[in-house]
Write a protein that holds these residues in place. Structure first.
Motif, PDB file in Angstrom:
ATOM      1  N   GLY A   1       0.617  -1.085  -0.226  1.00  0.00           N
ATOM      2  CA  GLY A   1       0.171  -0.099   0.179  1.00  0.00           C
ATOM      3  C   GLY A   1       1.038   1.318   0.072  1.00  0.00           C
ATOM      4  N   ALA A   2       2.476   1.002  -0.131  1.00  0.00           N
ATOM      5  CA  ALA A   2       2.845   2.289   0.082  1.00  0.00           C
ATOM      6  C   ALA A   2       2.852   3.052  -1.052  1.00  0.00           C
ATOM      7  N   THR A   3       2.463   4.448  -1.066  1.00  0.00           N
ATOM      8  CA  THR A   3       2.476   5.624  -2.271  1.00  0.00           C
ATOM      9  C   THR A   3       3.737   6.975  -1.867  1.00  0.00           C
ATOM     10  N   GLU A   4       5.036   5.889  -2.690  1.00  0.00           N
ATOM     11  CA  GLU A   4       5.740   7.218  -2.145  1.00  0.00           C
ATOM     12  C   GLU A   4       7.153   7.128  -2.856  1.00  0.00           C
ATOM     13  N   SER A   5       7.965   7.544  -2.484  1.00  0.00           N
ATOM     14  CA  SER A   5       9.192   7.377  -3.542  1.00  0.00           C
ATOM     15  C   SER A   5      10.720   7.138  -2.479  1.00  0.00           C
ATOM     16  N   VAL A   6      11.387   6.449  -3.888  1.00  0.00           N
ATOM     17  CA  VAL A   6      13.284   6.406  -2.881  1.00  0.00           C
ATOM     18  C   VAL A   6      13.690   7.021  -3.801  1.00  0.00           C
ATOM     19  N   HIS A   7      14.907   7.535  -3.278  1.00  0.00           N
ATOM     20  CA  HIS A   7      16.176   7.869  -3.865  1.00  0.00           C
ATOM     21  C   HIS A   7      17.107   7.447  -3.529  1.00  0.00           C
ATOM     22  N   VAL A   8      17.589   6.722  -4.786  1.00  0.00           N
ATOM     23  CA  VAL A   8      18.940   5.846  -4.494  1.00  0.00           C
ATOM     24  C   VAL A   8      20.487   6.298  -5.334  1.00  0.00           C
ATOM     25  N   PRO A   9      21.184   7.347  -4.978  1.00  0.00           N
ATOM     26  CA  PRO A   9      21.455   7.712  -6.008  1.00  0.00           C
ATOM     27  C   PRO A   9      23.306   6.974  -5.774  1.00  0.00           C
ATOM     28  N   VAL A  10      24.076   7.456  -6.475  1.00  0.00           N
ATOM     29  CA  VAL A  10      25.124   6.833  -6.602  1.00  0.00           C
ATOM     30  C   VAL A  10      26.599   8.104  -6.875  1.00  0.00           C
ATOM     31  N   LEU A  11      27.462   8.593  -6.353  1.00  0.00           N
ATOM     32  CA  LEU A  11      28.671   9.513  -6.779  1.00  0.00           C
ATOM     33  C   LEU A  11      29.747   8.677  -6.851  1.00  0.00           C
ATOM     34  N   ILE A  12      30.136   8.883  -7.280  1.00  0.00           N
ATOM     35  CA  ILE A  12      31.786   8.757  -7.829  1.00  0.00           C
ATOM     36  C   ILE A  12      32.616   9.828  -8.148  1.00  0.00           C
ATOM     37  N   THR A  13      33.415  10.114  -7.286  1.00  0.00           N
ATOM     38  CA  THR A  13      34.641  11.584  -7.555  1.00  0.00           C
ATOM     39  C   THR A  13      35.861  11.401  -7.700  1.00  0.00           C
ATOM     40  N   LYS A  14      36.621  10.294  -7.307  1.00  0.00           N
ATOM     41  CA  LYS A  14      37.647  10.385  -7.076  1.00  0.00           C
ATOM     42  C   LYS A  14      38.029   8.832  -8.020  1.00  0.00           C
ATOM     43  N   THR A  15      39.118   9.847  -8.558  1.00  0.00           N
ATOM     44  CA  THR A  15      39.648   8.829  -9.656  1.00  0.00           C
ATOM     45  C   THR A  15      40.286   7.003  -9.700  1.00  0.00           C
ATOM     46  N   GLY A  16      39.939   6.767 -10.009  1.00  0.00           N
ATOM     47  CA  GLY A  16      40.607   5.242  -9.508  1.00  0.00           C
ATOM     48  C   GLY A  16      39.815   4.552  -8.415  1.00  0.00           C
ATOM     49  N   HIS A  17      38.354   4.750  -8.454  1.00  0.00           N
ATOM     50  CA  HIS A  17      37.717   3.912  -7.599  1.00  0.00           C
ATOM     51  C   HIS A  17      36.367   3.305  -8.530  1.00  0.00           C
ATOM     52  N   GLN A  18      36.974   2.030  -8.062  1.00  0.00           N
ATOM     53  CA  GLN A  18      36.092   1.120  -8.885  1.00  0.00           C
ATOM     54  C   GLN A  18      35.365  -0.267  -7.906  1.00  0.00           C
ATOM     55  N   GLU A  19      33.896  -0.610  -8.279  1.00  0.00           N
ATOM     56  CA  GLU A  19      33.194  -0.547  -7.191  1.00  0.00           C
ATOM     57  C   GLU A  19      31.989  -1.290  -7.964  1.00  0.00           C
ATOM     58  N   ARG A  20      31.659  -2.474  -7.329  1.00  0.00           N
ATOM     59  CA  ARG A  20      30.517  -3.991  -7.690  1.00  0.00           C
ATOM     60  C   ARG A  20      29.481  -3.546  -6.377  1.00  0.00           C
ATOM     61  N   VAL A  21      27.632  -2.898  -6.565  1.00  0.00           N
ATOM     62  CA  VAL A  21      26.439  -2.804  -5.212  1.00  0.00           C
ATOM     63  C   VAL A  21      26.387  -3.788  -6.123  1.00  0.00           C
ATOM     64  N   TYR A  22      24.860  -4.131  -5.089  1.00  0.00           N
ATOM     65  CA  TYR A  22      23.864  -4.849  -5.293  1.00  0.00           C
ATOM     66  C   TYR A  22      22.845  -3.963  -4.591  1.00  0.00           C
ATOM     67  N   ASN A  23      21.938  -4.262  -4.964  1.00  0.00           N
ATOM     68  CA  ASN A  23      20.838  -3.654  -4.483  1.00  0.00           C
ATOM     69  C   ASN A  23      19.362  -3.698  -4.798  1.00  0.00           C
ATOM     70  N   THR A  24      18.909  -3.878  -3.414  1.00  0.00           N
ATOM     71  CA  THR A  24      17.467  -4.799  -4.202  1.00  0.00           C
ATOM     72  C   THR A  24      16.240  -4.365  -3.597  1.00  0.00           C
ATOM     73  N   PHE A  25      14.773  -4.145  -4.198  1.00  0.00           N
ATOM     74  CA  PHE A  25      14.295  -4.079  -3.954  1.00  0.00           C
ATOM     75  C   PHE A  25      13.055  -4.836  -4.123  1.00  0.00           C
ATOM     76  N   ILE A  26      11.989  -4.867  -2.341  1.00  0.00           N
ATOM     77  CA  ILE A  26      11.144  -5.440  -2.287  1.00  0.00           C
ATOM     78  C   ILE A  26       9.564  -4.628  -3.009  1.00  0.00           C
ATOM     79  N   VAL A  27       9.621  -4.827  -3.990  1.00  0.00           N
ATOM     80  CA  VAL A  27       7.813  -3.825  -3.263  1.00  0.00           C
ATOM     81  C   VAL A  27       6.898  -4.719  -3.199  1.00  0.00           C
ATOM     82  N   GLY A  28       5.877  -4.298  -2.466  1.00  0.00           N
ATOM     83  CA  GLY A  28       4.352  -5.038  -2.463  1.00  0.00           C
ATOM     84  C   GLY A  28       3.815  -4.972  -2.690  1.00  0.00           C
ATOM     85  N   ASN A  29       2.652  -5.236  -2.613  1.00  0.00           N
ATOM     86  CA  ASN A  29       1.173  -5.515  -3.236  1.00  0.00           C
ATOM     87  C   ASN A  29       0.889  -3.755  -2.991  1.00  0.00           C
TER      88      ASN A  29
END
Ligand SMILES: Nc1ncnc2c1ncn2[C@@H]1O[C@H](COP(=O)(O)OP(=O)(O)O)[C@@H](O)[C@H]1O
Ligand SMILES: [Mg+2]
Lengths: 305, 227
Positions: free
Chosen positions: A60-88
């Motif tokens: 029953g949720a009626t809202e928003s979620v923001h999930v931004p990613v910023l990289i500002t360093k040279t040479g930074h490397q990453e692998r990121v796992y995000n899971t979103f479970i949306v109900g009924n």
């Protein structure tokens, strides 16, 4: 947590707002969780076993979620796992995005692995923007997005890679249950020596499922794109693919729209076009007094909208 | 005054050369409506393209107020106030009617945009934010095209078969709108048309057949008689 002026600007370009303001929010910056905030019916937590977050959206949720990613360093490397479970019975927006401002010489990279599981009778709008900028160091992004859409639910996915990404391999895979639907709008712009490969696969498992892919890309400079789409229809379902690419300078595009009917009651169609900006479009705008350059920019801006 | 002076237009098709316009000389006076008519393939649209700078004549000149504009680009002519409503307007992606009207006239207000749409028979509320894309019907694109050129500050207004795809009811309004526009502005109006109503509002009617100006329909029929 304080963001520099430059980071604020990049963030705003990415998600259209800043950290301040209402709602669930996760900001990942240079490999660290800089902001982690839950909302009324949206819980955001860090993953225990690997980098990334879990976003659980209650029924029953009626809202928003923001999930931004910023990289500002040279040479930074990453692998990121995000899971979103949306109900009924939800009506929610997920706003993701990754901005790399690479100030140096080394390669900075973000591989975002997103999994979205949508319950029944829900509406989801998923927006994802990728931007690269900065110095000589490469900006690399390899987003992987897997989505499962439950019965009677729909998801709209707006995915844009609007420039500055040197190397990208984008994979999007969608599964649709009965009467579930997806609409994907993909925008890709490459320039210089950039390379992007994008693969979208939709599997329609449920009767009454429907899907629409609208992919538009612009290849400038000496850049190269491979745009591949595939709709697999395992049930009585409908799908349409539209792929349009504009070539400028020495840009190259390989477009592979695919349809695969595995049910006799599938209805699948596609349209694909690759070419230069139509001469008559330029002529029309120039006859209104625009210069050739202005006319070209107007056409590109519309095309990528 | 706009003038074409001994304009010829040749196209080469392999070894064969075809003369599409055979040395046309024609004057379009200020504050007058000139209608150009004649059979399909006669060279009317080619002439309009030469006036707008879309095509370069093989020989001859285009003069505006005595100034030779033959070598001006499309954009330069656009800036001079020459406007051309295409016979087959192109479709775009992501560009709305409002965007088009703004490109046509960056100072246009919402009110005058709505008024213009109304004039060409389009409900402003329904069309202002519509994209000028291939989802529109032929008649809708034609009307948007007209609104777009009407939005400009025009010195020369060229309409290429404005009646195409416009239903009868709206057509009556359209004829009035064109007549009114021509009367209220300091403009040279050129209408390419097959419609009697539009020929009726013209101060002069020019028949172009097979790349030449004909004195009357009979000569045209003789010239273009089916083999
Ligand atoms: N680029 C071209 N190459 C060959 N033939 C052309 C070209 N452009 C126009 N034509 C021909 O010129 C003739 C005049 O065309 P057009 O000006 O469109 O006529 P109208 O508008 O009077 O119907 C037609 O026979 C057309 O096929
Ligand atoms: Mg014509």
């Amino acid at each position: 947590m304080k963001l520099s002026e430059n980071e604020q600007r990049l963030l705003t370009e990415l998600i259209g707002r800043t950290v301040e303001g209402p709602g669930a929010f996760s900001l990942r910056k240079d490999g660290e969780s800089a902001v982690l905030r839950s909302g009324e019916k949206i819980t955001v937590t860090k993953k225990a076993d690997r980098p990334g977050i879990n976003v659980v959206i209650a029924d029953g949720a009626t809202e928003s979620v923001h999930v931004p990613v910023l990289i500002t360093k040279t040479g930074h490397q990453e692998r990121v796992y995000n899971t979103f479970i949306v109900g009924n019975n939800c009506d929610v927006q997920i706003i993701a995005g990754c901005g790399i401002h690479n100030p140096g010489e080394e390669t900075s990279a973000h591989d975002g692995v997103h999994e979205i599981i949508v319950g029944e009778n829900s509406r989801v709008v998923y927006t994802e923007k990728h931007i690269g900028e900065g110095g000589r160091g490469k900006r690399v992004m390899n987003p992987q997005t897997k989505v499962k859409v439950g019965a009677n639910s729909s998801i709209i996915m707006n995915m844009a890679q609007i420039g500055g990404i040197d190397d990208a391999y984008r994979q999007t895979e969608i599964e649709l249950a009965e009467k579930a639907s997806v609409k994907i709008s993909e925008r890709v712009m490459t320039d210089g020596e950039q390379r992007t490969e994008s693969k979208v696969i939709i599997n329609m498992y449920g009767d009454g499922a429907s899907s629409l892919i609208e992919s538009r890309s612009v290849a400038k400079g000496r850049s190269h794109q491979v745009i591949e789409t595939m709709i697999n229809a395992y049930a009585r379902s409908k799908g349409h693919v539209e792929c349009n690419s504009l070539l400028m300078d020495e840009g190259k595009v390989k477009s592979i729209p695919g349809l695969n009917a595995l049910s006799p009651e599938a209805e699948l169609t596609h349209e694909a076009a690759i070419g230069k900006i139509a001469g008559e479009q330029l002529i029309k705008l120039m006859s209104l007094g625009l210069s050739e350059q202005e006319a070209q920019e107007a056409i590109l801006a519309g095309f990528m909208k | 005054m706009l003038k074409v002076d001994k304009v010829r237009y040749l196209v080469e098709n392999g070894a064969e050369t075809r003369e599409i316009l055979k040395g046309l000389t024609l004057e379009f006076p200020d504050n007058q409506i000139t209608a150009i008519t004649g059979r399909n393939g006669g060279g009317k649209t080619t002439l309009a393209h030469i006036l707008m700078g879309i095509k370069q004549p093989t020989a001859g000149k285009v003069l505006l107020d005595g100034k030779d504009i033959t070598n001006l680009s499309i954009s330069e002519r656009g800036k001079l106030g020459i406007s051309y409503a295409f016979q087959h307007p192109p479709r775009f992606q992501g560009i709305t009617v409002w965007d088009m009207l703004r490109y046509a006239n960056p100072e246009i207000t919402r009110e005058s945009a709505c008024e213009l749409l109304f004039t060409v028979g389009l409900e402003p509320g329904k069309y202002l934010q519509r994209e000028v894309n291939k989802a529109l019907s032929g008649g809708e694109t034609k009307r948007i095209e007209l609104a777009t050129v009407f939005a400009r500050r025009n010195r020369v207004l060229i309409l290429d078969e404005p009646e195409a795809g416009v239903d009868l009811w709206s057509f009556g309004h359209l004829v009035k709108a064109i007549k009114k526009y021509a009367a209220e502005h300091d403009v040279i109006t050129i209408i390419i048309s097959h419609s009697k109503e539009l020929l009726n509002i013209a101060d002069q009617v020019v028949i172009i057949c097979d790349g030449e100006i004909m004195p009357d329909w009979e000569s045209c029929n003789l010239r273009c008689a089916p083999i």
